[in-house]
Scaffold this active site. Structure first.
Site, PDB file in Angstrom:
ATOM      1  N   HIS A  68       0.769  -1.323  -0.092  1.00 38.79           N
ATOM      2  CA  HIS A  68      -0.097  -0.098  -0.102  1.00 38.79           C
ATOM      3  C   HIS A  68       0.815   1.129  -0.045  1.00 38.79           C
ATOM      4  O   HIS A  68       2.093   1.262   0.547  1.00 38.79           O
ATOM      5  CB  HIS A  68      -0.972  -0.243   1.122  1.00 38.79           C
ATOM      6  CG  HIS A  68      -2.043   1.222   1.255  1.00 38.79           C
ATOM      7  ND1 HIS A  68      -1.641   2.457   1.815  1.00 38.79           N
ATOM      8  CD2 HIS A  68      -3.415   1.024   1.186  1.00 38.79           C
ATOM      9  CE1 HIS A  68      -2.736   2.864   1.743  1.00 38.79           C
ATOM     10  NE2 HIS A  68      -3.975   2.072   1.510  1.00 38.79           N
TER      11      HIS A  68
ATOM     12  N   ASP B 290       2.268  -4.453   8.146  1.00 34.39           N
ATOM     13  CA  ASP B 290       1.123  -3.624   7.909  1.00 34.39           C
ATOM     14  C   ASP B 290      -0.170  -4.727   7.827  1.00 34.39           C
ATOM     15  O   ASP B 290      -0.496  -5.565   6.807  1.00 34.39           O
ATOM     16  CB  ASP B 290       1.169  -3.060   6.496  1.00 34.39           C
ATOM     17  CG  ASP B 290      -0.131  -2.301   6.085  1.00 34.39           C
ATOM     18  OD1 ASP B 290      -0.900  -2.232   6.756  1.00 34.39           O
ATOM     19  OD2 ASP B 290      -0.089  -1.786   4.806  1.00 34.39           O
TER      20      ASP B 290
ATOM     21  N   LYS C 253     -11.375  -0.016   9.836  1.00 32.90           N
ATOM     22  CA  LYS C 253     -11.592  -1.272   8.969  1.00 32.90           C
ATOM     23  C   LYS C 253     -12.114  -2.629   9.857  1.00 32.90           C
ATOM     24  O   LYS C 253     -12.155  -3.518   9.429  1.00 32.90           O
ATOM     25  CB  LYS C 253     -10.253  -1.602   8.210  1.00 32.90           C
ATOM     26  CG  LYS C 253      -9.927  -0.738   7.370  1.00 32.90           C
ATOM     27  CD  LYS C 253      -8.509  -1.220   6.617  1.00 32.90           C
ATOM     28  CE  LYS C 253      -7.820   0.104   6.022  1.00 32.90           C
ATOM     29  NZ  LYS C 253      -8.698   0.334   4.515  1.00 32.90           N
TER      30      LYS C 253
ATOM     31  N   CYS D 113      -4.636   2.346  -3.883  1.00 32.53           N
ATOM     32  CA  CYS D 113      -3.356   2.725  -3.274  1.00 32.53           C
ATOM     33  C   CYS D 113      -2.296   1.898  -3.517  1.00 32.53           C
ATOM     34  O   CYS D 113      -1.419   1.719  -2.715  1.00 32.53           O
ATOM     35  CB  CYS D 113      -3.526   3.093  -1.820  1.00 32.53           C
ATOM     36  SG  CYS D 113      -4.665   4.695  -1.433  1.00 32.53           S
TER      37      CYS D 113
END
Length: 425
Positions: A141, A218, A244, A383
């Site tokens: 990302h 991540d 999220k 992204c």
């Protein structure tokens, strides 16, 4: 037959906690409104960007603002004390959720992106230099890729990218070549937000440690959807976002091993992160507060606590089983069409999302048509522009699933895709 007989979780019961799923949308947006004959029940399949929020989490925010709204760590009065306890308990709850050693290893940020930047600036600027390398992946990302790219430009370090193979997995032989004695940081995504690939983060972390490097994972697409144990992974840093995983926007988490966080200088300066200040010098508060300058996201942290409670009541193993089942079903349905390209591993070996393209239909056009059918998906590069360049496409459509989604909603997605195919034929 109830949904408990056909799904790992009771979807019908869960959907009752999400009033937004009762909305009707779609049709001609210039004329359609609530109650219009052109609208249909919302099919929300953009959970990889932001999940919806259950009543229980919203109620926790209302309870804070109506019951004990005050700043934390600053007041002796009762409201401040109650808010401080709730805020600190949110750290404890997150630590328990991901199996960290304690609140000292849990720093609240705005989101995963800020957590990345915190480490890159507080650690990277001090530790990286010419001759050093940061190893990351082609599927990162922008929050990771751009951050380390720019830090390497500032410090003179080299950034390297582990290649992605034809199935959308990391080339582990290439990883072994890139991670060497010059490597100071290995930063990788746990679950790709475009490919759905679930990366072997523990194995790659071990490769990093063998050469004396740190690892940063991540977890924005992983923590909401599967059990995550940071001790088992042994990552030095791990980051994710509340929005999220049923929580509000404006709250993210940086996990860091306590001894590493202790060695780092603060990223931001100001109130609450200091212990003593003179006109000449300042000293810092204990962890995690030394990295949480200023008034924090108090209500959001309390709501994240509530979101974790909600998810754990369902059981993270059940959450994972449900979303992987939906991803496999969507993958199988979409592969019925020869003119649909799906990116990433097979349907039985991916996280809960499917990115795809329809021949002759731009992803943005497809998303617009699906919106007419009340199906909300993501369209664009997600992204991950360099990854899309590698895949040979400017954009893709992405459907991502969560605990309140059903097979019937995926059928509506596929029917809408079929209509788009016919429109552009």
């Amino acid at each position: 037959m109830s949904t408990q007989d056909t799904y790992p979780i009771d979807v019908e019961r869960i959907r009752e906690d999400f009033p937004i799923l009762d909305r009707k949308v779609g049709g001609d947006v210039s004329t359609a409104g609530e109650g219009s004959e052109d609208t249909e029940p919302l099919v929300y399949l953009d959970n990889g960007a932001t999940s919806q929020t259950p009543k229980q989490v919203v109620d926790s925010i209302v309870d804070y603002y109506y019951g004990y709204n005050a700043n934390v760590h600053r007041g002796i009065h009762q409201l401040s004390q109650e808010a401080s306890v709730a805020y600190e308990e949110a750290h404890d709850r997150v630590a328990e959720f991901i199996n960290a050693n304690g609140r000292e290893e849990i720093v609240f940020t705005k989101n995963t992106t800020e957590a990345m930047n915190l480490v890159a600036y507080a650690w990277g600027l001090a530790e990286l230099g010419p001759g050093d390398s940061v190893v990351t992946t082609q599927m990162e990302h922008h929050a990771s890729l751009v951050t380390w790219q720019q830090i390497c430009k500032r410090t003179g370090a080299e950034i390297r990218f582990i290649e992605v193979d034809e199935e959308g997995r990391l080339d582990m032989d290439h990883a072994a070549e890139l991670i060497d004695d010059s490597t100071e940081m290995v930063s990788l995504v746990h679950v790709s937000n475009t490919l759905g690939t679930v990366n072997p983060v523990a194995e790659i972390t071990e490769m990093a440690h063998e050469v004396g490097a740190y690892s940063f994972v991540d977890g924005a697409q992983a923590v909401p959807t599967r059990p995550v144990d940071v001790e088992a992974i042994d990552a030095d840093f791990y980051a994710f976002s509340g929005h999220k995983m049923l929580g509000p926007t404006g709250i993210g988490v940086l996990y860091g091993k306590e001894e590493i966080l202790e060695s780092m200088q603060p990223y931001l300066y100001g109130g609450d992160m200091i212990r003593k200040v003179t006109y000449e010098e300042s000293t810092w508060e204990d962890l995690p507060w030394k990295f949480e300058a200023g008034t924090p996201s108090i209500a959001q942290a309390i709501a994240l606590h509530a979101a974790i409670d909600y998810l754990e009541e369902i059981g993270m193993e059940n959450v994972q089983a449900h979303e992987e089942m939906l991803a496999e079903y969507a993958y199988d349905r979409l592969t019925e069409y020869d003119d649909v390209t799906i990116y990433g591993p097979p349907g039985d070996d991916r996280g809960g999302l499917v990115a795809f393209n329809v021949d002759g239909v731009h992803a943005h056009d497809l998303s617009s048509i699906l919106n007419d059918y009340a199906v909300a998906i993501r369209a664009g590069d997600h992204c991950t522009q360099p990854l899309h360049d590698t895949l040979g496409t400017a954009a893709s459509a992405r459907a991502s699933f969560y605990i309140y989604n059903t097979r019937e909603e995926i059928d509506k997605l596929v029917d809408a895709v079929d209509s788009a195919r016919e429109l552009f034929a």
